[in-house]
Write a protein that holds these residues in place. Structure first.
Motif, mmCIF file in Angstrom:
data_model
loop_
_atom_site.group_PDB
_atom_site.id
_atom_site.type_symbol
_atom_site.label_atom_id
_atom_site.label_comp_id
_atom_site.label_asym_id
_atom_site.label_seq_id
_atom_site.Cartn_x
_atom_site.Cartn_y
_atom_site.Cartn_z
ATOM 1 N N PRO A 54 0.839 -1.187 0.000
ATOM 2 C CA PRO A 54 0.000 0.000 0.000
ATOM 3 C C PRO A 54 0.877 1.241 0.000
ATOM 4 O O PRO A 54 1.867 1.302 0.724
ATOM 5 C CB PRO A 54 -0.803 -0.138 1.302
ATOM 6 C CG PRO A 54 0.059 -0.974 2.208
ATOM 7 C CD PRO A 54 0.835 -1.879 1.307
ATOM 8 N N PHE B 286 -6.910 -1.464 2.137
ATOM 9 C CA PHE B 286 -6.019 -1.854 1.028
ATOM 10 C C PHE B 286 -6.661 -1.530 -0.327
ATOM 11 O O PHE B 286 -5.991 -1.077 -1.259
ATOM 12 C CB PHE B 286 -5.688 -3.350 1.095
ATOM 13 C CG PHE B 286 -4.660 -3.694 2.141
ATOM 14 C CD1 PHE B 286 -3.366 -3.188 2.058
ATOM 15 C CD2 PHE B 286 -4.962 -4.522 3.210
ATOM 16 C CE1 PHE B 286 -2.410 -3.496 3.013
ATOM 17 C CE2 PHE B 286 -4.016 -4.836 4.173
ATOM 18 C CZ PHE B 286 -2.741 -4.324 4.065
ATOM 19 N N ARG C 143 -5.432 0.935 -3.275
ATOM 20 C CA ARG C 143 -5.230 0.416 -4.639
ATOM 21 C C ARG C 143 -5.989 1.270 -5.665
ATOM 22 O O ARG C 143 -5.455 1.582 -6.736
ATOM 23 C CB ARG C 143 -5.700 -1.051 -4.696
ATOM 24 C CG ARG C 143 -5.519 -1.701 -6.058
ATOM 25 C CD ARG C 143 -5.474 -3.217 -5.937
ATOM 26 N NE ARG C 143 -4.494 -3.596 -4.952
ATOM 27 C CZ ARG C 143 -4.711 -4.462 -3.952
ATOM 28 N NH1 ARG C 143 -5.860 -5.079 -3.857
ATOM 29 N NH2 ARG C 143 -3.770 -4.720 -3.076
ATOM 30 N N ARG D 90 3.953 -5.367 -4.948
ATOM 31 C CA ARG D 90 2.633 -5.777 -4.489
ATOM 32 C C ARG D 90 1.518 -5.126 -5.305
ATOM 33 O O ARG D 90 1.609 -3.990 -5.738
ATOM 34 C CB ARG D 90 2.373 -5.458 -3.004
ATOM 35 C CG ARG D 90 3.254 -6.235 -2.032
ATOM 36 C CD ARG D 90 2.644 -6.194 -0.638
ATOM 37 N NE ARG D 90 3.465 -6.858 0.358
ATOM 38 C CZ ARG D 90 3.534 -8.157 0.559
ATOM 39 N NH1 ARG D 90 2.800 -8.959 -0.181
ATOM 40 N NH2 ARG D 90 4.309 -8.677 1.493
ATOM 41 N N THR E 247 -3.946 -9.016 -1.858
ATOM 42 C CA THR E 247 -5.233 -9.027 -1.138
ATOM 43 C C THR E 247 -5.821 -10.440 -1.112
ATOM 44 O O THR E 247 -6.356 -10.884 -0.087
ATOM 45 C CB THR E 247 -6.223 -8.041 -1.813
ATOM 46 O OG1 THR E 247 -5.633 -6.746 -1.772
ATOM 47 C CG2 THR E 247 -7.559 -8.014 -1.106
ATOM 48 N N TYR F 93 -3.352 -12.463 1.398
ATOM 49 C CA TYR F 93 -3.387 -12.089 2.828
ATOM 50 C C TYR F 93 -4.810 -12.079 3.397
ATOM 51 O O TYR F 93 -5.069 -12.669 4.437
ATOM 52 C CB TYR F 93 -2.741 -10.707 3.045
ATOM 53 C CG TYR F 93 -1.232 -10.737 3.045
ATOM 54 C CD1 TYR F 93 -0.524 -10.771 1.842
ATOM 55 C CD2 TYR F 93 -0.500 -10.748 4.219
ATOM 56 C CE1 TYR F 93 0.863 -10.798 1.818
ATOM 57 C CE2 TYR F 93 0.894 -10.772 4.214
ATOM 58 C CZ TYR F 93 1.570 -10.797 3.012
ATOM 59 O OH TYR F 93 2.946 -10.833 2.992
ATOM 60 N N ALA G 171 12.846 -10.167 7.440
ATOM 61 C CA ALA G 171 12.163 -8.882 7.680
ATOM 62 C C ALA G 171 12.480 -8.380 9.083
ATOM 63 O O ALA G 171 12.713 -7.189 9.288
ATOM 64 C CB ALA G 171 10.663 -9.047 7.481
ATOM 65 N N VAL H 152 18.392 -14.261 -7.814
ATOM 66 C CA VAL H 152 16.972 -13.901 -7.988
ATOM 67 C C VAL H 152 16.852 -12.867 -9.105
ATOM 68 O O VAL H 152 15.999 -12.981 -9.996
ATOM 69 C CB VAL H 152 16.386 -13.340 -6.661
ATOM 70 C CG1 VAL H 152 15.000 -12.745 -6.883
ATOM 71 C CG2 VAL H 152 16.313 -14.444 -5.600
HETATM 72 N N1 T5A Z 1 -0.716 -6.452 2.511
HETATM 73 C C1 T5A Z 1 -0.402 -5.691 1.421
HETATM 74 C C2 T5A Z 1 -1.959 -7.072 2.646
HETATM 75 O O1 T5A Z 1 -2.244 -7.721 3.664
HETATM 76 N N2 T5A Z 1 -2.869 -6.930 1.633
HETATM 77 C C3 T5A Z 1 -2.608 -6.176 0.521
HETATM 78 O O2 T5A Z 1 -3.484 -6.075 -0.363
HETATM 79 C C4 T5A Z 1 -1.316 -5.537 0.413
HETATM 80 C C5 T5A Z 1 -0.990 -4.704 -0.792
HETATM 81 C C6 T5A Z 1 2.907 -4.303 3.935
HETATM 82 C C7 T5A Z 1 2.048 -5.375 4.499
HETATM 83 O O3 T5A Z 1 0.748 -5.271 3.933
HETATM 84 C C8 T5A Z 1 0.262 -6.564 3.623
HETATM 85 C C9 T5A Z 1 1.485 -7.364 3.326
HETATM 86 C C10 T5A Z 1 2.525 -6.802 4.267
HETATM 87 O O4 T5A Z 1 2.434 -7.492 5.509
HETATM 88 P P1 T5A Z 1 5.033 -4.405 2.441
HETATM 89 O O5 T5A Z 1 5.434 -3.064 2.804
HETATM 90 O O6 T5A Z 1 5.256 -4.836 1.047
HETATM 91 O O7 T5A Z 1 3.458 -4.629 2.706
HETATM 92 O O8 T5A Z 1 5.631 -5.400 3.513
HETATM 93 P P2 T5A Z 1 6.661 -6.554 3.466
HETATM 94 O O9 T5A Z 1 6.376 -7.603 2.483
HETATM 95 O O10 T5A Z 1 6.738 -6.981 4.894
HETATM 96 O O11 T5A Z 1 7.918 -5.798 2.973
HETATM 97 P P3 T5A Z 1 9.327 -6.148 3.330
HETATM 98 O O12 T5A Z 1 10.087 -4.937 2.886
HETATM 99 O O13 T5A Z 1 9.505 -6.639 4.707
HETATM 100 O O14 T5A Z 1 9.627 -7.402 2.420
HETATM 101 P P4 T5A Z 1 10.258 -7.549 1.019
HETATM 102 O O15 T5A Z 1 10.089 -6.310 0.215
HETATM 103 O O16 T5A Z 1 9.743 -8.793 0.429
HETATM 104 O O17 T5A Z 1 11.779 -7.794 1.359
HETATM 105 P P5 T5A Z 1 13.043 -6.832 1.195
HETATM 106 O O18 T5A Z 1 13.489 -6.810 -0.201
HETATM 107 O O19 T5A Z 1 12.762 -5.566 1.878
HETATM 108 O O20 T5A Z 1 14.097 -7.703 2.006
HETATM 109 C C11 T5A Z 1 13.976 -7.948 3.395
HETATM 110 C C12 T5A Z 1 15.404 -8.185 3.957
HETATM 111 O O21 T5A Z 1 15.958 -9.349 3.347
HETATM 112 C C13 T5A Z 1 17.151 -9.016 2.606
HETATM 113 C C14 T5A Z 1 17.100 -7.510 2.387
HETATM 114 O O22 T5A Z 1 18.386 -6.973 2.270
HETATM 115 C C15 T5A Z 1 16.375 -7.035 3.630
HETATM 116 O O23 T5A Z 1 17.260 -6.900 4.701
HETATM 117 N N3 T5A Z 1 17.077 -9.772 1.343
HETATM 118 C C16 T5A Z 1 17.740 -10.908 1.132
HETATM 119 N N4 T5A Z 1 18.575 -11.624 1.912
HETATM 120 C C17 T5A Z 1 19.069 -12.784 1.368
HETATM 121 N N5 T5A Z 1 18.776 -13.240 0.118
HETATM 122 C C18 T5A Z 1 17.951 -12.530 -0.699
HETATM 123 N N6 T5A Z 1 17.634 -13.004 -1.916
HETATM 124 C C19 T5A Z 1 17.388 -11.317 -0.182
HETATM 125 N N7 T5A Z 1 16.522 -10.410 -0.702
HETATM 126 C C20 T5A Z 1 16.347 -9.481 0.247
#
Ligand code: T5A
Length: 217
Positions: A45, A74, A78, A100, A105, A108, A150, A198
């Protein structure tokens, strides 16, 4: 409105918490730009002023809300994202890379919270004006690993990330089911690989899709 009706290319990156979506979206954007493509990276979001406000509400650990209240927030984020960011960029012929979108949606709120999937799909269609991604990259990793990544990065609490492991397991299984239902759109990438591997795999998939589209037009 299928995204294929617009001149741009609409690519989404999906997966459970900590799967590596933001890391991949950033590096993919950089590589595509270096190759001369015009790319807009965005996220949900968020992505608009309204979306940013709604994001802080829906993730606020001090707020309680029903599963449907959570869903409406959400969906509202969107709807503004589609109208203000996605449609204009796709109409201008850009590649849009969204961290995302509507599959989140279904995964989750549908598979995770247990809300009715058909109703969610119909609400998604309304919120998106029917705009579906051309291509979705699904980063698949075990929930434990994603949550550990995370949490290692940030200790900040958030209402959804802090849900229990069983919830995140259902979310990930849900994403896999969505991918199995739409293999022509959703490409599953093993998120346990290191970030460079990746990116390589994602670049290959995206370039193949972009080349295929050019050949089809
Ligand atoms: N949500 C969202 C819903 O419930 N419904 C919906 O419709 C929508 C749109 C926020 C929350 O909202 C929920 C889902 C989520 O709980 P968000 O901000 O995207 O959404 O939250 P997260 O997915 O929690 O975002 P994160 O930033 O935590 O996760 P990411 O983007 O998947 O991961 P990233 O790239 O930030 O990496 C996390 C850590 O891992 C390392 C990175 O350096 C970082 O430290 N990393 C790796 N380490 C090893 N190997 C790899 N390949 C790596 N890639 C990254």
């Amino acid at each position: 409105m299928p995204a294929e009706d617009l001149p741009g290319a609409f690519i989404t990156v999906e997966g459970g918490d900590g799967a590596g979506k933001t890391t991949l979206a950033r590096s993919l954007t950089e590589c595509l730009r270096q190759a001369g493509r015009v790319v807009q990276m965005t996220f949900e979001p968020g992505g608009t002023a309204l979306g940013t406000r709604l994001r802080s509400l829906v993730l606020d650990p001090d707020l309680t809300m029903s599963d449907w209240d959570e869903t409406w927030l959400f969906l509202a984020a969107r709807a503004s994202h589609v109208q203000e960011v996605l449609i204009p960029a796709l109409t201008a012929g850009e590649i849009v890379l969204s961290d995302r979108y509507s599959d989140s949606t279904l995964a989750y709120q549908g598979f995770g919270r247990g809300l009715d999937l058909e109703r969610l799909s119909s609400l998604n269609r309304a919120a998106t004006q029917g705009l579906t991604p051309d291509l979705t990259l699904l980063l698949d990793i075990p929930a434990e690993l994603g949550l550990a990544r995370a949490r290692a990065r940030s200790s900040q609490a958030d209402r959804i990330g802090d849900a229990d492991l069983a919830f995140h397991g259902r979310v990930n299984a849900g994403f896999r089911m969505l991918a199995a239902e739409q293999p022509e759109r959703v490409c599953v990438i093993d998120g346990r690989q290191d970030a460079a591997a990746v990116l390589d795999e994602a670049l290959e998939v995206v370039n193949r899709w972009l080349d295929g589209r050019r050949a089809r037009s």
